[in-house]
Design a protein around this motif. Structure first.
Motif, PDB file in Angstrom:
ATOM      1  N   LEU A  16       1.023  -0.832   0.347  1.00 36.46           N
ATOM      2  CA  LEU A  16       0.291   0.185  -0.102  1.00 36.46           C
ATOM      3  C   LEU A  16       0.986   1.121  -0.143  1.00 36.46           C
ATOM      4  CD1 LEU A  16      -2.167  -1.339   3.101  1.00 36.46           C
ATOM      5  CD2 LEU A  16      -2.719  -1.424   0.154  1.00 36.46           C
ATOM      6  N   VAL A  17       2.218   1.246  -0.114  1.00 32.39           N
ATOM      7  CA  VAL A  17       3.048   2.796   0.128  1.00 32.39           C
ATOM      8  C   VAL A  17       4.611   2.111  -0.614  1.00 32.39           C
ATOM      9  CG1 VAL A  17       2.694   2.925   2.391  1.00 32.39           C
ATOM     10  CG2 VAL A  17       4.726   1.392   1.568  1.00 32.39           C
ATOM     11  N   ASN A  18       5.090   2.928  -0.804  1.00 34.70           N
ATOM     12  CA  ASN A  18       5.798   3.300  -1.983  1.00 34.70           C
ATOM     13  C   ASN A  18       7.240   4.199  -1.299  1.00 34.70           C
ATOM     14  OD1 ASN A  18       4.424   1.449  -4.615  1.00 34.70           O
ATOM     15  ND2 ASN A  18       3.417   3.383  -4.428  1.00 34.70           N
ATOM     16  N   ALA A  19       8.783   3.840  -2.298  1.00 33.21           N
ATOM     17  CA  ALA A  19       9.594   3.966  -1.692  1.00 33.21           C
ATOM     18  C   ALA A  19       9.411   5.803  -2.314  1.00 33.21           C
ATOM     19  CB  ALA A  19      10.756   3.963  -2.296  1.00 33.21           C
ATOM     20  N   GLY A  20       9.668   5.979  -1.069  1.00 35.15           N
ATOM     21  CA  GLY A  20       9.455   8.158  -0.574  1.00 35.15           C
ATOM     22  C   GLY A  20       8.323   8.454   0.113  1.00 35.15           C
ATOM     23  N   ASP A  21       7.470   7.357   0.116  1.00 36.21           N
ATOM     24  CA  ASP A  21       5.784   7.915   0.573  1.00 36.21           C
ATOM     25  C   ASP A  21       5.810   8.343   2.295  1.00 36.21           C
ATOM     26  OD1 ASP A  21       4.672   7.600  -1.741  1.00 36.21           O
ATOM     27  OD2 ASP A  21       3.747   5.699  -0.913  1.00 36.21           O
ATOM     28  N   SER A  22       5.850   9.294   3.090  1.00 41.07           N
ATOM     29  CA  SER A  22       6.008   9.599   4.099  1.00 41.07           C
ATOM     30  C   SER A  22       4.487   8.907   4.837  1.00 41.07           C
ATOM     31  CB  SER A  22       5.674  11.356   5.121  1.00 41.07           C
ATOM     32  OG  SER A  22       6.861  12.090   4.413  1.00 41.07           O
ATOM     33  N   ILE A  23       4.810   8.028   6.034  1.00 39.72           N
ATOM     34  CA  ILE A  23       3.900   7.905   6.795  1.00 39.72           C
ATOM     35  C   ILE A  23       3.854   7.618   7.864  1.00 39.72           C
ATOM     36  CG2 ILE A  23       3.991   5.331   5.395  1.00 39.72           C
ATOM     37  CD1 ILE A  23       5.745   3.034   7.142  1.00 39.72           C
ATOM     38  N   THR A  24       2.461   7.021   9.088  1.00 40.91           N
ATOM     39  CA  THR A  24       2.114   7.516  10.029  1.00 40.91           C
ATOM     40  C   THR A  24       1.588   6.694  11.052  1.00 40.91           C
ATOM     41  OG1 THR A  24       0.185   7.854   9.808  1.00 40.91           O
ATOM     42  CG2 THR A  24       1.362   9.475   9.929  1.00 40.91           C
ATOM     43  N   GLU A  25       2.231   6.350  12.443  1.00 41.54           N
ATOM     44  CA  GLU A  25       2.786   5.356  12.899  1.00 41.54           C
ATOM     45  C   GLU A  25       0.999   4.696  13.004  1.00 41.54           C
ATOM     46  OE1 GLU A  25       2.600   4.156  17.531  1.00 41.54           O
ATOM     47  OE2 GLU A  25       3.407   5.669  16.671  1.00 41.54           O
ATOM     48  N   GLY A  26       0.513   3.249  12.801  1.00 43.59           N
ATOM     49  CA  GLY A  26      -0.763   2.771  12.809  1.00 43.59           C
ATOM     50  C   GLY A  26      -1.228   3.295  11.319  1.00 43.59           C
ATOM     51  N   GLN A  27      -0.331   2.921  10.690  1.00 44.87           N
ATOM     52  CA  GLN A  27      -1.050   3.421   9.149  1.00 44.87           C
ATOM     53  C   GLN A  27      -0.630   1.647   8.835  1.00 44.87           C
ATOM     54  OE1 GLN A  27       0.614   6.146   6.411  1.00 44.87           O
ATOM     55  NE2 GLN A  27       0.196   5.660   4.598  1.00 44.87           N
ATOM     56  N   THR A  50      12.099   4.419   2.578  1.00 43.73           N
ATOM     57  CA  THR A  50      13.264   4.759   1.868  1.00 43.73           C
ATOM     58  C   THR A  50      13.511   3.158   0.311  1.00 43.73           C
ATOM     59  OG1 THR A  50      14.579   3.670   3.550  1.00 43.73           O
ATOM     60  CG2 THR A  50      14.623   5.312   3.261  1.00 43.73           C
ATOM     61  N   GLU A  51      12.722   1.363   1.795  1.00 42.85           N
ATOM     62  CA  GLU A  51      12.798   0.330   0.915  1.00 42.85           C
ATOM     63  C   GLU A  51      11.950  -0.235   0.934  1.00 42.85           C
ATOM     64  OE1 GLU A  51      16.385  -2.413  -0.077  1.00 42.85           O
ATOM     65  OE2 GLU A  51      16.423  -1.579   1.643  1.00 42.85           O
ATOM     66  N   VAL A  52      11.013  -0.888  -0.012  1.00 48.43           N
ATOM     67  CA  VAL A  52      10.258  -1.737  -0.096  1.00 48.43           C
ATOM     68  C   VAL A  52      10.980  -2.985  -0.448  1.00 48.43           C
ATOM     69  CG1 VAL A  52       8.168  -1.796  -0.732  1.00 48.43           C
ATOM     70  CG2 VAL A  52       8.168   0.016  -1.097  1.00 48.43           C
ATOM     71  N   LYS A  53      10.826  -4.002   0.173  1.00 45.74           N
ATOM     72  CA  LYS A  53      11.520  -5.041   0.212  1.00 45.74           C
ATOM     73  C   LYS A  53      10.735  -6.119  -0.495  1.00 45.74           C
ATOM     74  CE  LYS A  53      15.783  -4.591   2.742  1.00 45.74           C
ATOM     75  NZ  LYS A  53      16.888  -4.974   2.648  1.00 45.74           N
ATOM     76  N   VAL A  54       9.629  -6.396  -0.526  1.00 43.79           N
ATOM     77  CA  VAL A  54       8.674  -7.124  -0.878  1.00 43.79           C
ATOM     78  C   VAL A  54       7.846  -6.831  -2.030  1.00 43.79           C
ATOM     79  CG1 VAL A  54       9.136  -8.332   1.621  1.00 43.79           C
ATOM     80  CG2 VAL A  54       6.698  -7.099   0.767  1.00 43.79           C
ATOM     81  N   SER A  55       7.232  -7.592  -2.713  1.00 48.07           N
ATOM     82  CA  SER A  55       6.295  -7.456  -4.322  1.00 48.07           C
ATOM     83  C   SER A  55       5.679  -8.482  -3.798  1.00 48.07           C
ATOM     84  CB  SER A  55       7.467  -7.917  -5.298  1.00 48.07           C
ATOM     85  OG  SER A  55       8.488  -7.029  -5.336  1.00 48.07           O
ATOM     86  N   ILE A  56       4.383  -8.218  -4.537  1.00 47.53           N
ATOM     87  CA  ILE A  56       2.737  -9.040  -4.837  1.00 47.53           C
ATOM     88  C   ILE A  56       3.411 -10.229  -4.804  1.00 47.53           C
ATOM     89  CG2 ILE A  56       0.743  -9.296  -5.746  1.00 47.53           C
ATOM     90  CD1 ILE A  56       0.699  -6.228  -5.457  1.00 47.53           C
ATOM     91  N   GLY A  57       3.199 -11.331  -4.327  1.00 49.14           N
ATOM     92  CA  GLY A  57       2.704 -12.703  -4.033  1.00 49.14           C
ATOM     93  C   GLY A  57       3.909 -13.192  -3.548  1.00 49.14           C
ATOM     94  N   ASP A  58       4.653 -12.934  -2.711  1.00 48.12           N
ATOM     95  CA  ASP A  58       5.799 -12.558  -2.223  1.00 48.12           C
ATOM     96  C   ASP A  58       5.584 -14.151  -1.352  1.00 48.12           C
ATOM     97  OD1 ASP A  58       7.980 -12.072  -3.982  1.00 48.12           O
ATOM     98  OD2 ASP A  58       8.901 -10.279  -2.675  1.00 48.12           O
ATOM     99  N   PHE A  59       6.545 -14.761  -0.518  1.00 48.98           N
ATOM    100  CA  PHE A  59       6.100 -15.740   0.728  1.00 48.98           C
ATOM    101  C   PHE A  59       7.307 -15.256   1.565  1.00 48.98           C
ATOM    102  CE2 PHE A  59       6.402 -18.709   3.579  1.00 48.98           C
ATOM    103  CZ  PHE A  59       4.834 -18.914   4.195  1.00 48.98           C
TER     104      PHE A  59
END
Length: 70
Positions: A16-27, A50-59
């Motif tokens: 639901l988020v991408n690198a560069g997105d600001s997120i809040t606690e509980g999001q 800063t980094e998304v380590k997984v992709s859709i379909g990953d276990f």
């Protein structure tokens, strides 16, 4: 550097988020599927992705790093 880790084993249904997105606690940042249930993963800290380590379909296993924040 902060990391968001998986709370259980499952398959990544949606990121639901991408690198560069600001997120809040509980999001909600990711959706896992485990035992035919959809389980939202929430951030336990606020920050910028800063980094998304997984992709859709990953276990993933419990404790695996999903996202890295600064």
């Amino acid at each position: 550097m902060k990391e968001i880790t998986s709370t259980m084993a499952g398959t990544v249904l949606n990121v639901l988020v991408n690198a560069g997105d600001s997120i809040t606690e509980g999001q909600e940042v990711l959706m896992l599927e485990s035992m035919k249930m959809e389980i939202p993963v929430e951030s336990n800290v606020a920050g910028t992705v800063t980094e998304v380590k997984v992709s859709i379909g990953d276990f993933v296993n419990e404790g695996d790093v999903l996202l890295v924040l600064e």
